[in-house]
Design a protein around this motif. Structure first.
Motif, mmCIF file in Angstrom:
data_model
loop_
_atom_site.group_PDB
_atom_site.id
_atom_site.type_symbol
_atom_site.label_atom_id
_atom_site.label_comp_id
_atom_site.label_asym_id
_atom_site.label_seq_id
_atom_site.Cartn_x
_atom_site.Cartn_y
_atom_site.Cartn_z
ATOM 1 N N ASN A 368 0.774 -1.345 -0.112
ATOM 2 C CA ASN A 368 0.086 0.049 0.035
ATOM 3 C C ASN A 368 0.886 1.164 0.001
ATOM 4 O O ASN A 368 0.451 2.261 0.647
ATOM 5 N N LEU A 369 2.047 1.235 -0.926
ATOM 6 C CA LEU A 369 2.921 2.600 -0.868
ATOM 7 C C LEU A 369 2.322 3.314 -1.790
ATOM 8 O O LEU A 369 2.034 4.498 -1.520
ATOM 9 N N SER A 370 2.098 3.063 -3.177
ATOM 10 C CA SER A 370 1.856 3.902 -4.203
ATOM 11 C C SER A 370 1.034 3.342 -5.316
ATOM 12 O O SER A 370 1.199 2.199 -5.625
ATOM 13 N N CYS A 371 0.170 4.069 -6.087
ATOM 14 C CA CYS A 371 -0.650 3.455 -7.198
ATOM 15 C C CYS A 371 -0.710 4.560 -8.136
ATOM 16 O O CYS A 371 -0.566 5.852 -7.731
ATOM 17 N N PHE A 404 3.640 9.486 -12.973
ATOM 18 C CA PHE A 404 4.458 8.486 -12.253
ATOM 19 C C PHE A 404 4.595 8.936 -11.029
ATOM 20 O O PHE A 404 4.760 9.890 -10.585
ATOM 21 N N PRO A 405 4.617 7.618 -9.891
ATOM 22 C CA PRO A 405 4.531 8.031 -8.707
ATOM 23 C C PRO A 405 5.845 8.524 -7.969
ATOM 24 O O PRO A 405 5.969 9.087 -6.769
ATOM 25 N N GLY A 406 6.937 8.223 -9.047
ATOM 26 C CA GLY A 406 8.122 8.871 -8.668
ATOM 27 C C GLY A 406 8.064 10.343 -8.326
ATOM 28 O O GLY A 406 8.926 10.797 -7.337
ATOM 29 N N LEU A 407 7.146 11.077 -8.885
ATOM 30 C CA LEU A 407 7.137 12.723 -8.454
ATOM 31 C C LEU A 407 6.502 12.648 -7.152
ATOM 32 O O LEU A 407 6.900 13.795 -6.376
ATOM 33 N N ILE A 408 5.720 12.016 -6.536
ATOM 34 C CA ILE A 408 5.412 12.028 -5.286
ATOM 35 C C ILE A 408 6.702 11.779 -4.286
ATOM 36 O O ILE A 408 6.926 12.611 -3.593
#
Length: 496
Positions: A368-371, A404-408
């Motif tokens: 439940n890290l990122s989606c 891209f969740p890399g932005l978070i």
């Protein structure tokens, strides 16, 4: 430059600003949802952010019922009259990640400046070569005794985790590493876990990866939309050779979406265009073989490569028609190599898909890290309450809409970590957060939104022709913020 230096520089700059503000940096805005949950806007923070990240916004959703307070450490010190430069006395051991060079230093910065602990950073042998650079970066803190960098393998890690002068732990790694520290290893560890008897009871924060789902909401996409988002999802797989805890691992589509097969075909074509990369992370070839054996109909993409343990290269590999069940290997275990599962839900329309996709992501995909949610503007306008409900119901620490969740991870003002509620007996993606450069006291999750089509081409897209040059310019800009530097970044972006 983009994934290692830029997030580190941005963290340093924003934490410096937070210290100048006495631990109370300005939050651009706070709003209340209909149910009373508070949401803090954390991007854009200023005009430069708005110019550089056009159309992209981010929020930190706070724990329901909690206020939008900041910097508890600094408020408490003022209230007690304590020296604001005095550390709490706690010593934190940070076990550094081996995959991305910005993880270890930004974890250290969070523990130092947000949680007020002094830090011992143990590097991971995979990227210990970065140790001298991290030491140079942290030199003022090291010289004053607030931080130390040490090197070594498992033995050094075991010594430090058990050391009586280490009070707290922070790891970035796998759930198996977490369990080995907390419960022990082998049969003894399993017995300890069953009884709830900890081998190491020190407070531990952790970030432990995820089978990151990409939820493709059905809509009236054009052919260029299909190609754009196929390239975007492919980039989420191939970035850093897929050795990212936020790499796309399951692309989720609706059976009745007329464009389903065209999108999946475009995604495979985009992956096939990317040369296979060195599988530098230990165990990658064994993991890849295990997934291929579990799915005999797997499809390898691109030119043939030899998977050799001596010089490992793993081809981008798609697992077709993976059942939407947590019993599936592809959904219950993070591959941590270039493997992507294709999952189809039995629904036809966007309204139903939003409900079913959220249920799938929360209940069937491990972690439940990122989606990611891919959603066109027309569908979003037609179903505003359904979209809002879906984003609210996703139990992930980071939700990236059309991005891209890399932005978070990289924005620093957003939080990075698992959705709250994991326990040591069911740790999933871990506990606690890092980054959070606005020092919000009660974060629940971060939500980042981007336009359905970002113009110009996003710099994180695979094959961007100016990625290196933009990375250099962005790092320079974080070092010394100036509007004069913005046109140079924009010119490069337009040539991407």
């Amino acid at each position: 430059w983009l994934t290692e230096l830029l997030p580190t520089m941005r963290n340093l700059r924003l934490l410096r600003d937070a210290m100048k503000a006495g631990g109370q940096p300005k939050v651009p805005a706070v709003r209340s949802r209909p149910d009373g949950q508070l949401v803090a806007q954390v991007l854009p923070v200023d005009g430069l952010d708005k110019a550089l990240f056009t159309g992209i916004s981010a929020e930190v959703w706070l724990t329901p019922g909690k206020p939008a307070t900041q910097g508890k450490v600094y408020r408490d010190k003022r209230a007690t009259g304590a020296n604001p430069g005095a550390a709490s006395g706690a010593v934190c051991l940070v076990l550094g990640a081996g995959n991305v060079g910005s993880i270890a230093p930004t974890d250290v910065l969070y523990k130092l400046f947000v949680e007020d602990e002094v830090v011992v950073l143990k590097t991971n042998p995979v990227n210990a070569y970065l140790g001298p650079m991290w030491e140079a970066t942290l030199r003022p803190l090291i010289d004053e005794g607030f931080c130390a960098v040490v090197h070594g393998g498992v033995e050094v890690g075991q010594h430090l985790t058990a050391h009586p002068q280490v009070d707290t732990l922070h790891i970035t790694g796998s759930d198996k590493t977490h369990d080995a520290i907390v419960w022990g290893t082998g049969a003894e560890g399993a017995a300890n876990k069953a009884k709830g008897t900890k081998a190491n009871a020190k407070p531990m924060a952790s970030e432990l990866g995820c089978v990151t789902p990409v939820l493709v909401v059905p809509g009236p996409w054009s052919e260029s939309d299909l190609r754009y988002h196929a390239r975007g999802v492919a980039s989420m797989v191939t970035n850093n050779a897929s050795f990212n805890c936020l790499a796309a691992k399951a692309v989720v589509v609706a059976r009745g979406w007329p464009l389903r097969e065209r999108f999946l075909r475009a995604l495979r074509e985009a992956l096939a265009e990317v040369p296979a990369r060195k599988a530098y992370y230990p165990g990658a070839t064994a993991r890849w073989r295990r997934f291929c054996e579990a799915y005999p109909d797997h499809v390898t993409l691109g030119p043939p490569v030899t998977v050799d343990e001596g010089d490992p290269v793993v081809p981008w590999t798609v697992l077709p028609e993976v059942a939407p069940s947590g019993d599936e290997v592809a959904l219950s275990e993070e591959a941590f190599c270039g493997v992507l599962a294709e999952v189809t839900l039995e629904c036809d329309d966007a309204r139903t898909f939003l409900v079913e996709a959220v249920r799938f992501a929360n209940e069937q995909a491990w972690g439940n890290l990122s989606c990611v949610v891919l959603l066109d503007g027309k569908t979003a306008k037609a179903l505003p309450s359904e979209v809002d409900r879906a984003i609210a119901d996703l139990r992930y620490g980071g939700v990236a809409v059309n991005a891209f969740p890399g932005l978070i991870f990289a924005m620093a003002t957003t939080t990075w970590g698992a959705f709250p509620g994991n326990t040591d007996t069911d740790i999933r993606s871990g506990k606690g957060v890092v980054h959070n450069a606005l020092l919000l006291d009660h974060p629940q999750k971060s939500v980042l939104r981007a336009p359905f089509r970002i113009v110009p081409t996003p710099v994180w897209f695979e094959g961007h022709r100016q990625a290196l040059a933009i990375g250099r310019k962005m790092v320079e800009l974080e070092d010394k913020r100036s509007w004069r530097k913005v046109p140079g970044v924009v010119r490069l972006a337009l040539r991407g």
